[in-house]
Design a protein around this motif. Structure first.
Motif, PDB file in Angstrom:
ATOM      1  N   PHE A 131       0.831  -1.205   0.000  1.00 48.34           N
ATOM      2  CA  PHE A 131       0.000   0.000   0.000  1.00 48.34           C
ATOM      3  C   PHE A 131       0.868   1.260   0.000  1.00 48.34           C
ATOM      4  N   ILE A 132       1.864   1.256   0.896  1.00 49.01           N
ATOM      5  CA  ILE A 132       2.778   2.401   0.969  1.00 49.01           C
ATOM      6  C   ILE A 132       3.495   2.573  -0.378  1.00 49.01           C
ATOM      7  N   ALA A 133       3.934   1.437  -0.955  1.00 49.78           N
ATOM      8  CA  ALA A 133       4.680   1.505  -2.216  1.00 49.78           C
ATOM      9  C   ALA A 133       3.809   2.095  -3.322  1.00 49.78           C
ATOM     10  N   VAL A 134       2.536   1.711  -3.364  1.00 47.74           N
ATOM     11  CA  VAL A 134       1.635   2.247  -4.388  1.00 47.74           C
ATOM     12  C   VAL A 134       1.507   3.768  -4.216  1.00 47.74           C
ATOM     13  N   ILE A 135       1.357   4.185  -2.962  1.00 49.67           N
ATOM     14  CA  ILE A 135       1.234   5.625  -2.702  1.00 49.67           C
ATOM     15  C   ILE A 135       2.491   6.365  -3.166  1.00 49.67           C
ATOM     16  N   VAL A 136       3.650   5.766  -2.840  1.00 49.25           N
ATOM     17  CA  VAL A 136       4.909   6.412  -3.234  1.00 49.25           C
ATOM     18  C   VAL A 136       4.987   6.509  -4.760  1.00 49.25           C
ATOM     19  N   VAL A 137       4.699   5.388  -5.446  1.00 49.53           N
ATOM     20  CA  VAL A 137       4.759   5.382  -6.914  1.00 49.53           C
ATOM     21  C   VAL A 137       3.809   6.438  -7.480  1.00 49.53           C
ATOM     22  N   GLY A 138       2.575   6.481  -6.937  1.00 51.14           N
ATOM     23  CA  GLY A 138       1.569   7.445  -7.432  1.00 51.14           C
ATOM     24  C   GLY A 138       2.003   8.876  -7.172  1.00 51.14           C
ATOM     25  N   SER A 139       2.530   9.154  -5.945  1.00 53.44           N
ATOM     26  CA  SER A 139       2.903  10.535  -5.620  1.00 53.44           C
ATOM     27  C   SER A 139       4.058  11.003  -6.486  1.00 53.44           C
ATOM     28  N   MET A 140       5.005  10.103  -6.741  1.00 53.72           N
ATOM     29  CA  MET A 140       6.134  10.486  -7.581  1.00 53.72           C
ATOM     30  C   MET A 140       5.665  10.878  -8.971  1.00 53.72           C
ATOM     31  N   LYS A 141       4.680  10.103  -9.464  1.00 51.97           N
ATOM     32  CA  LYS A 141       4.142  10.398 -10.788  1.00 51.97           C
ATOM     33  C   LYS A 141       3.471  11.777 -10.783  1.00 51.97           C
TER      34      LYS A 141
ATOM     35  N   MET B  53       7.911   7.976 -16.382  1.00 47.25           N
ATOM     36  CA  MET B  53       7.362   6.832 -17.119  1.00 47.25           C
ATOM     37  C   MET B  53       5.939   6.548 -16.665  1.00 47.25           C
ATOM     38  N   LEU B  54       5.192   5.874 -17.523  1.00 46.35           N
ATOM     39  CA  LEU B  54       3.813   5.518 -17.194  1.00 46.35           C
ATOM     40  C   LEU B  54       3.803   4.650 -15.943  1.00 46.35           C
ATOM     41  N   VAL B  55       2.816   4.900 -15.054  1.00 46.58           N
ATOM     42  CA  VAL B  55       2.720   4.077 -13.843  1.00 46.58           C
ATOM     43  C   VAL B  55       2.601   2.602 -14.216  1.00 46.58           C
ATOM     44  N   GLY B  56       1.867   2.308 -15.277  1.00 43.30           N
ATOM     45  CA  GLY B  56       1.637   0.929 -15.702  1.00 43.30           C
ATOM     46  C   GLY B  56       2.889   0.175 -16.133  1.00 43.30           C
ATOM     47  N   VAL B  57       3.970   0.897 -16.498  1.00 44.81           N
ATOM     48  CA  VAL B  57       5.190   0.181 -16.890  1.00 44.81           C
ATOM     49  C   VAL B  57       6.258   0.261 -15.796  1.00 44.81           C
ATOM     50  N   ASN B  58       5.927   0.931 -14.713  1.00 41.52           N
ATOM     51  CA  ASN B  58       6.867   1.000 -13.592  1.00 41.52           C
ATOM     52  C   ASN B  58       6.889  -0.346 -12.853  1.00 41.52           C
TER      53      ASN B  58
ATOM     54  N   ALA C  21       4.303  -3.796  -6.037  1.00 43.39           N
ATOM     55  CA  ALA C  21       3.473  -3.291  -4.946  1.00 43.39           C
ATOM     56  C   ALA C  21       2.073  -3.903  -4.996  1.00 43.39           C
ATOM     57  N   ILE C  22       1.486  -3.939  -6.199  1.00 48.71           N
ATOM     58  CA  ILE C  22       0.140  -4.512  -6.343  1.00 48.71           C
ATOM     59  C   ILE C  22       0.161  -5.989  -5.937  1.00 48.71           C
ATOM     60  N   LEU C  23       1.222  -6.702  -6.379  1.00 45.64           N
ATOM     61  CA  LEU C  23       1.343  -8.120  -6.043  1.00 45.64           C
ATOM     62  C   LEU C  23       1.386  -8.307  -4.524  1.00 45.64           C
ATOM     63  N   MET C  24       2.159  -7.458  -3.850  1.00 46.35           N
ATOM     64  CA  MET C  24       2.242  -7.539  -2.385  1.00 46.35           C
ATOM     65  C   MET C  24       0.865  -7.359  -1.765  1.00 46.35           C
ATOM     66  N   MET C  25       0.106  -6.393  -2.270  1.00 48.83           N
ATOM     67  CA  MET C  25      -1.220  -6.142  -1.692  1.00 48.83           C
ATOM     68  C   MET C  25      -2.136  -7.334  -1.900  1.00 48.83           C
ATOM     69  N   ILE C  26      -2.086  -7.909  -3.103  1.00 51.36           N
ATOM     70  CA  ILE C  26      -2.959  -9.065  -3.376  1.00 51.36           C
ATOM     71  C   ILE C  26      -2.565 -10.252  -2.495  1.00 51.36           C
ATOM     72  N   LEU C  27      -1.249 -10.522  -2.446  1.00 49.30           N
ATOM     73  CA  LEU C  27      -0.795 -11.642  -1.614  1.00 49.30           C
ATOM     74  C   LEU C  27      -1.152 -11.418  -0.147  1.00 49.30           C
ATOM     75  N   GLY C  28      -1.007 -10.179   0.288  1.00 55.30           N
ATOM     76  CA  GLY C  28      -1.359  -9.847   1.667  1.00 55.30           C
ATOM     77  C   GLY C  28      -2.811 -10.193   1.957  1.00 55.30           C
ATOM     78  N   CYS C  29      -3.721  -9.786   1.041  1.00 55.63           N
ATOM     79  CA  CYS C  29      -5.149 -10.097   1.209  1.00 55.63           C
ATOM     80  C   CYS C  29      -5.367 -11.606   1.251  1.00 55.63           C
ATOM     81  N   MET C  30      -4.685 -12.317   0.336  1.00 54.28           N
ATOM     82  CA  MET C  30      -4.861 -13.778   0.279  1.00 54.28           C
ATOM     83  C   MET C  30      -4.445 -14.433   1.595  1.00 54.28           C
ATOM     84  N   LEU C  31      -3.294 -13.985   2.111  1.00 48.97           N
ATOM     85  CA  LEU C  31      -2.812 -14.570   3.364  1.00 48.97           C
ATOM     86  C   LEU C  31      -3.802 -14.302   4.491  1.00 48.97           C
TER      87      LEU C  31
END
Ligand code: UDP
Ligand code: MG
Length: 316
Positions: free
Chosen positions: A248-258, A269-274, A280-290
């Motif tokens: 979550f923090i990483a997504v915020i950082v990536v978004g704010s930098m953009k 660069m486009l957020v989608g190719v960063n 970061a998204i993978l971490m969030m999904i895995l976190g939810c799964m766990l």
């Protein structure tokens, strides 16, 4: 009855008569009342025939015969269930363990108050490379994980107070860790005795090198069950939350930098190719799964018949 001797065996016909004679002699010399429970783990040789003949000769002999080979843990489980003696001894059938050790083991349990005494094959007569060395490594790990200071956790020759074997459940391949099971059940006075070890006279070893791989995996299972078995959310919830938070923090950082780059008119660069965005998204999904896995595990435990099994030592 003083002693129950449990002997799990798989294709050990040649050793049995000698083993029986030896045990009977030691028992007689020490005037113990005893039973020998041979558990035939689906042998394909004449083992069961030999046990029947021993039974005809002596009423102390008892036998349990499996329909197929289930493994040493299964054999011990059934032996433990049947045992009636105050002290329960387990020993291998291949004559590698010496019955001469039994009186001293008995004394340690009855007089020194041990719950469990494990043999220690200080001088081993097995193959050095395939057994002795891996076994040293295995025992070092087991000592660290279980916190039980035994040199030879998997020794077949052990003595137990009856209460211990009636209150632990060996299954799967957990016979390697019976002292750990006992400790987790609250039987903490665990001792060790240096025992004689002998060369295998007949037949071959029933366990290959895969024992060490399986042994390590089983150790991890037991450790996990002991630590989080009753509260899996404490594991899955914690790891899941931490992962989600980092993501979550990483997504915020990536978004704010953009946003920062955009507002200053700098090329970004486009957020989608960063790549960081994807991690970061993978971490969030895995976190939810766990986290979800933790909830599911909690639901499973709610239905466990043993969720409220406690060993009561005394009631007054
Ligand atoms: N055993 C058994 N079921 C099995 C494998 C082994 O009851 O599936 C018994 C075997 O007959 C012996 C004891 O377990 O009495 C220990 O086995 P083994 O001597 O082969 O092990 P090692 O001494 O090589 O560690
Ligand atoms: Mg052996």
């Amino acid at each position: 009855m003083n002693i129950s001797i449990i002997v799990p065996l798989y294709n050990e016909a040649e050793s049995l008569p000698k083993l029986y004679e030896w045990i009977a002699r030691v028992m007689k010399e020490n005037k113990f009342s005893y039973e020998i429970i041979f558990v035939n783990d689906g042998s394909t040789d004449e083992s069961w025939q030999v046990i029947r003949e021993l039974k005809d000769k002596s009423e102390e002999v008892k036998g349990i015969c499996f329909r197929r080979n289930y493994g040493k843990s299964a054999a011990l489980y059934c032996g433990f269930k049947a045992a009636q003696g105050d002290v329960v001894i387990t020993m291998d059938a291949d004559l590698q363990d010496s019955p001469d050790e039994i009186p001293e083991l008995y004394r340690m349990i009855t007089e020194e108050g041990y719950d469990l005494v494990s043999g220690w094959k200080q001088k081993r007569f097995d193959n050095k490379l395939t057994k002795n060395l891996p076994s040293k490594l295995f025992n070092a790990t087991a000592r660290r994980v279980t916190g039980i200071q035994l040199h030879d956790m998997n020794c077949g020759l052990k003595a137990y107070r009856k209460e211990v074997v009636k209150n632990i459940e060996v299954f799967s391949e957990m016979h390697r860790y019976i002292p750990y099971l006992a400790k987790n059940a609250g039987f903490t006075k665990i001792g060790e005795k240096v025992v004689q070890h002998r060369k295998r006279e007949f037949g071959t070893s029933k366990f290959g090198l895969n024992r060490f791989v399986n042994g390590y995996l089983d150790l991890m299972t037991l450790w996990f069950l002991n630590k989080f078995g009753k509260q899996p959310m404490h594991f899955f919830g914690l790891v899941g939350s931490v992962m989600f938070f980092i993501g979550f923090i990483a997504v915020i950082v990536v978004g704010s930098m953009k946003l920062y780059a955009l507002s200053n008119g700098v090329h970004a660069m486009l957020v989608g190719v960063n790549p960081y965005f994807h991690i970061a998204i993978l971490m969030m999904i895995l976190g939810c799964m766990l986290f979800l896995a933790g909830f599911l595990a909690e639901l499973v435990i709610r239905n466990s018949p043993s969720r409220n099994d406690y060993l009561i030592k005394e009631e007054i």
